[in-house]
Enzyme design. Structure first.
Site, PDB file in Angstrom:
ATOM      1  N   LYS A  83      -3.903   2.456  -4.037  1.00 45.90           N
ATOM      2  CA  LYS A  83      -4.485   1.422  -3.170  1.00 45.90           C
ATOM      3  C   LYS A  83      -6.010   1.393  -3.346  1.00 45.90           C
ATOM      4  O   LYS A  83      -6.695   2.368  -3.056  1.00 45.90           O
ATOM      5  CB  LYS A  83      -4.115   1.708  -1.706  1.00 45.90           C
ATOM      6  CG  LYS A  83      -4.759   0.747  -0.690  1.00 45.90           C
ATOM      7  CD  LYS A  83      -4.298   1.046   0.749  1.00 45.90           C
ATOM      8  CE  LYS A  83      -5.041   0.180   1.769  1.00 45.90           C
ATOM      9  NZ  LYS A  83      -4.684   0.507   3.176  1.00 45.90           N
TER      10      LYS A  83
ATOM     11  N   ASP B 186     -11.843  -1.987   4.534  1.00 42.73           N
ATOM     12  CA  ASP B 186     -10.797  -2.537   5.398  1.00 42.73           C
ATOM     13  C   ASP B 186     -11.343  -2.854   6.784  1.00 42.73           C
ATOM     14  O   ASP B 186     -11.428  -1.980   7.652  1.00 42.73           O
ATOM     15  CB  ASP B 186      -9.630  -1.539   5.496  1.00 42.73           C
ATOM     16  CG  ASP B 186      -8.442  -2.123   6.248  1.00 42.73           C
ATOM     17  OD1 ASP B 186      -8.470  -3.317   6.589  1.00 42.73           O
ATOM     18  OD2 ASP B 186      -7.474  -1.359   6.490  1.00 42.73           O
TER      19      ASP B 186
ATOM     20  N   LYS C 245     -10.211  -4.603  13.150  1.00 46.97           N
ATOM     21  CA  LYS C 245     -10.230  -3.243  13.684  1.00 46.97           C
ATOM     22  C   LYS C 245     -11.321  -3.112  14.734  1.00 46.97           C
ATOM     23  O   LYS C 245     -12.349  -3.781  14.636  1.00 46.97           O
ATOM     24  CB  LYS C 245     -10.567  -2.242  12.556  1.00 46.97           C
ATOM     25  CG  LYS C 245      -9.447  -1.974  11.589  1.00 46.97           C
ATOM     26  CD  LYS C 245      -9.852  -0.890  10.597  1.00 46.97           C
ATOM     27  CE  LYS C 245      -8.782  -0.677   9.551  1.00 46.97           C
ATOM     28  NZ  LYS C 245      -7.520  -0.164  10.100  1.00 46.97           N
TER      29      LYS C 245
ATOM     30  N   ASP D 151     -10.888   3.291   2.024  1.00 45.46           N
ATOM     31  CA  ASP D 151      -9.540   2.732   1.886  1.00 45.46           C
ATOM     32  C   ASP D 151      -9.149   2.480   0.426  1.00 45.46           C
ATOM     33  O   ASP D 151      -8.074   1.955   0.158  1.00 45.46           O
ATOM     34  CB  ASP D 151      -9.425   1.455   2.728  1.00 45.46           C
ATOM     35  CG  ASP D 151      -8.040   1.259   3.315  1.00 45.46           C
ATOM     36  OD1 ASP D 151      -7.264   2.234   3.317  1.00 45.46           O
ATOM     37  OD2 ASP D 151      -7.728   0.131   3.744  1.00 45.46           O
TER      38      ASP D 151
ATOM     39  N   ASP E  77      -3.989  -6.330   9.338  1.00 48.64           N
ATOM     40  CA  ASP E  77      -4.510  -4.982   9.095  1.00 48.64           C
ATOM     41  C   ASP E  77      -3.490  -4.090   8.382  1.00 48.64           C
ATOM     42  O   ASP E  77      -3.824  -3.002   7.929  1.00 48.64           O
ATOM     43  CB  ASP E  77      -4.954  -4.355  10.421  1.00 48.64           C
ATOM     44  CG  ASP E  77      -5.871  -3.160  10.214  1.00 48.64           C
ATOM     45  OD1 ASP E  77      -6.358  -2.974   9.084  1.00 48.64           O
ATOM     46  OD2 ASP E  77      -6.097  -2.414  11.198  1.00 48.64           O
TER      47      ASP E  77
ATOM     48  N   GLU F 244      -2.482  -4.338   5.469  1.00 45.04           N
ATOM     49  CA  GLU F 244      -2.728  -5.027   4.206  1.00 45.04           C
ATOM     50  C   GLU F 244      -2.415  -4.172   2.983  1.00 45.04           C
ATOM     51  O   GLU F 244      -2.179  -4.698   1.901  1.00 45.04           O
ATOM     52  CB  GLU F 244      -4.189  -5.496   4.149  1.00 45.04           C
ATOM     53  CG  GLU F 244      -5.203  -4.447   3.658  1.00 45.04           C
ATOM     54  CD  GLU F 244      -5.300  -3.204   4.545  1.00 45.04           C
ATOM     55  OE1 GLU F 244      -4.964  -3.297   5.741  1.00 45.04           O
ATOM     56  OE2 GLU F 244      -5.696  -2.138   4.022  1.00 45.04           O
TER      57      GLU F 244
ATOM     58  N   ARG G 150       0.161  -2.336   2.160  1.00 47.17           N
ATOM     59  CA  ARG G 150       1.505  -2.571   1.608  1.00 47.17           C
ATOM     60  C   ARG G 150       1.579  -3.920   0.907  1.00 47.17           C
ATOM     61  O   ARG G 150       2.380  -4.108  -0.007  1.00 47.17           O
ATOM     62  CB  ARG G 150       2.558  -2.433   2.724  1.00 47.17           C
ATOM     63  CG  ARG G 150       2.424  -3.424   3.838  1.00 47.17           C
ATOM     64  CD  ARG G 150       3.146  -2.961   5.110  1.00 47.17           C
ATOM     65  NE  ARG G 150       2.360  -1.969   5.849  1.00 47.17           N
ATOM     66  CZ  ARG G 150       2.750  -1.398   6.978  1.00 47.17           C
ATOM     67  NH1 ARG G 150       3.934  -1.695   7.508  1.00 47.17           N
ATOM     68  NH2 ARG G 150       1.987  -0.501   7.582  1.00 47.17           N
TER      69      ARG G 150
HETATM   70  N1  BES Z   1      -6.384   1.567   5.928  1.00 50.38           N
HETATM   71  C1  BES Z   1      -5.609   1.603   7.104  1.00 50.38           C
HETATM   72  C2  BES Z   1      -4.996   2.977   7.374  1.00 50.38           C
HETATM   73  C3  BES Z   1      -5.967   4.115   7.627  1.00 50.38           C
HETATM   74  C4  BES Z   1      -6.233   4.519   8.924  1.00 50.38           C
HETATM   75  C5  BES Z   1      -6.534   4.794   6.594  1.00 50.38           C
HETATM   76  C6  BES Z   1      -7.086   5.565   9.163  1.00 50.38           C
HETATM   77  C7  BES Z   1      -7.394   5.847   6.817  1.00 50.38           C
HETATM   78  C8  BES Z   1      -7.664   6.243   8.109  1.00 50.38           C
HETATM   79  C9  BES Z   1      -4.463   0.599   7.001  1.00 50.38           C
HETATM   80  O1  BES Z   1      -4.728  -0.523   6.251  1.00 50.38           O
HETATM   81  C10 BES Z   1      -4.184   0.137   8.391  1.00 50.38           C
HETATM   82  O2  BES Z   1      -5.029  -0.496   8.946  1.00 50.38           O
HETATM   83  N2  BES Z   1      -3.006   0.469   8.897  1.00 50.38           N
HETATM   84  C11 BES Z   1      -2.641   0.090  10.202  1.00 50.38           C
HETATM   85  C12 BES Z   1      -1.202  -0.335  10.145  1.00 50.38           C
HETATM   86  C13 BES Z   1      -0.716  -1.022  11.387  1.00 50.38           C
HETATM   87  C14 BES Z   1      -1.442  -2.358  11.569  1.00 50.38           C
HETATM   88  C15 BES Z   1       0.760  -1.243  11.256  1.00 50.38           C
HETATM   89  C16 BES Z   1      -2.829   1.275  11.118  1.00 50.38           C
HETATM   90  O3  BES Z   1      -2.618   2.406  10.699  1.00 50.38           O
HETATM   91  O4  BES Z   1      -3.250   1.079  12.252  1.00 50.38           O
HETATM   92 ZN    ZN Z   2      -6.153  -0.346   4.790  1.00 47.33          ZN
HETATM   93 MN    MN Z   3      -5.671  -2.049   7.382  1.00 48.37          MN
END
Ligand code: BES
Ligand code: ZN
Ligand code: MN
Length: 487
Positions: free
Chosen positions: A250, A255, A262, A273, A332, A334, A336
């Site tokens: 990735k 992000d 966020k 990210d 968010d 994103e 996947r």
């Molecule tokens: N990049 C984030 C995940 C992340 C969180 C990486 C903390 C490193 C540290 C990912 O894109 C994300 O935002 N995931 C969401 C998924 C949710 C919306 C289903 C999350 O983890 O809140």
């Molecule tokens: Zn992300």
């Molecule tokens: Mn995200």
């Protein structure tokens, strides 16, 4: 850069060293009298130095300074990353350090320990100070590892240096601000590093990405003023290959969350990210050295996730490279979406296995803490190989399931899949189940490195900020590759 550090191999402490050269002496716990020079043993005991793994004590016995370094009760090769980091950080102000710490090990263990020691010296003293007007950090100058054990130990030191430099590359990429490491820049750096390592590197620009119908990557990129990139790195030993593995990382350069933005605090570390992409590139850099007879292809989709005027809307449906449609119910989630295309491309190569690394879910940190990756996959043997490699390399990892009963929670009412589950439970697992839809049944393992890609503190050879997590685990799997038994 660590490349300015020279680590050589010799059999004994060279004579005629300058007075200010530090000499690091290994001391086993409980063996102070035997292992420490007579003149300092009493001082060490009085100072509370016990010889615990990585404990250090600076002493001076009139001639060169001596650094006592704890090796623990029964020195283990795997402790030498921490021991190397301790020696490195204790010797930052010296012009050079001579490390005489491998003798306590059985000769067979010295090879593994020598590589670990070199990695610890370099990675424990890694600093990212490019953005400081007056860099406050001091760098490790020169380290000489002395040990009996001949050419094998020398080669292991050289290999440890290469491995550490690949990890340091990944750390640099993660530490660079998202406004500077835009997709185009990230791709340029992958090209430069890849070519230097002898890899073939191809970069797809937006037009090529459109032509290839990478709908997930294009959808996430819609809110950005920066063009996306897809980087493909290849190592192909033509005809001599003993197998074929595809890697996916990735490469989300920043992000913000997109329209499902966020909160400010959660965004602070979101330049990390692209940590999965950086880990995959770092591992690729080591393939010619560690897995020369394996065919390996890496796919790294690169974009940021922003909120521009035409950003993907909540409820939009994207079509991935393999034709599956994805309803975006949270912009968010994103990672996947961009991985759907990259995994599809990887599967099209019909490799023996696919490994992906991604900072995918905060839920993985909730489950496993911030130092440990979640490991999911569709092939038990491959999962076990990844876990074993992580263990060997000192990277923490834990097996998580892909439960069949959660699969229906990512069914969409109007598309093939929805990008967040209908229930808030097992967020890392539903993300893994989503990715599984794009690997076409090929043996695959997914590393969720949301926690360990970035560190808020230094420990062992890990430094604050980007950690380069995953480079060594992935490279280790490739280095010992053999065909999977048919499942
Ligand atoms: N990049 C984030 C995940 C992340 C969180 C990486 C903390 C490193 C540290 C990912 O894109 C994300 O935002 N995931 C969401 C998924 C949710 C919306 C289903 C999350 O983890 O809140
Ligand atoms: Zn992300
Ligand atoms: Mn995200």
């Amino acid at each position: 850069m660590p490349s300015t550090i020279s680590i050589e191999h010799g059999a004994a402490i060279p004579s005629g060293l300058d007075d200010d050269v530090l000499i690091a002496i290994g001391v086993r716990q409980g063996q102070l009298e035997t292992d420490a020079p007579d003149v300092v043993a009493a001082f060490a005991a009085a100072s509370g130095f016990e010889g615990k793994v990585g404990q250090t004590l600076l002493t001076s016995s009139g001639e060169s300074a001596r650094l006592l370094v704890g090796l623990g009760e029964e020195p283990k090769a795997s402790d030498f990353r921490k021991i190397g980091a301790a020696i490195g950080t204790a010797s930052l102000k010296s012009p050079a350090v001579v490390a005489d710490v491998l003798e306590a090990l059985e000769p067979a263990d010295r090879v593994v320990a020598a590589s670990a020691l070199a990695q610890g010296l370099i990675l424990g003293t890694y600093r990212f100070d490019e953005y400081q007007a007056t860099p406050e950090s001091v760098k490790l100058n020169e380290a000489l590892i002395v040990a009996k054990g001949g050419a094998k130990v020398g080669a292991a030191v050289a290999q440890g240096v290469e491995i550490a430099e690949a990890v340091a590359f990944a750390r640099d990429m993660v530490n660079m601000p998202g406004g500077d490491l835009i997709p185009k820049e990230f791709a340029n750096r992958a090209v430069a590093a890849g070519k230097a390592a002898g890899l073939d590197v191809e970069v797809w620009d937006k037009a090529a990405i459109k032509k290839a119908k990478l709908g997930g990557l294009l959808g996430v990129n819609k809110g950005s003023a920066q063009e996306p990139r897809l980087v493909i790195m290849r190592h192909n030993p033509e005809g001599k290959a003993k197998g074929k593995v595809a890697l996916v990382g990735k490469g989300l350069t920043f992000d913000a969350g997109g329209l499902s933005i966020k909160p400010a605090g959660s965004m602070e570390t979101m330049k990390n990210d692209m940590g999965g992409g950086a880990a995959v590139i770092g591992a690729m850099l080591l393939v010619p050295l560690l897995a020369p007879k394996l065919e390996v292809t890496a796919f790294i989709p690169m974009t940021d996730n922003m909120l521009g005027g035409d950003a993907m809307r909540v409820g939009d449906v994207l079509t991935a490279r393999n034709g599956k449609t994805m309803e975006v119910l949270n912009t968010d989630a994103e990672g996947r979406l961009i991985l759907s295309d990259a995994l599809s491309l990887a599967a099209e190569e019909k490799p023996d296995a696919i490994l992906d690394a991604a900072t995918l879910t905060g839920a993985c940190m909730v489950a496993l803490g911030d130092r440990m990756a979640g490991v999911m996959g569709n092939n038990e043997e491959l999962v076990q190989r990844v876990l074993a490699s992580a263990q060997d390399q000192g990277e923490l990892a834990w097996h998580l399931p892909l439960p069949e009963h959660l699969r229906s929670t990512i069914d969409s009412d109007i598309a093939d899949l929805r990008n967040i589950a209908t229930k808030p439970f097992g967020g890392s697992l539903t993300a893994g189940l989503f990715l599984q839809e794009f690997v076409d049944g090929i043996p695959w393992v997914h590393l969720d490195i949301a926690g360990p890609a970035f560190s808020s503190a230094a420990w062992d050879e890990t430094t604050k900020g980007g950690t380069g997590y995953g480079v060594r685990t992935i490279a280790g799997v490739l280095a010992s590759w053999s065909k999977l038994s048919a499942s």
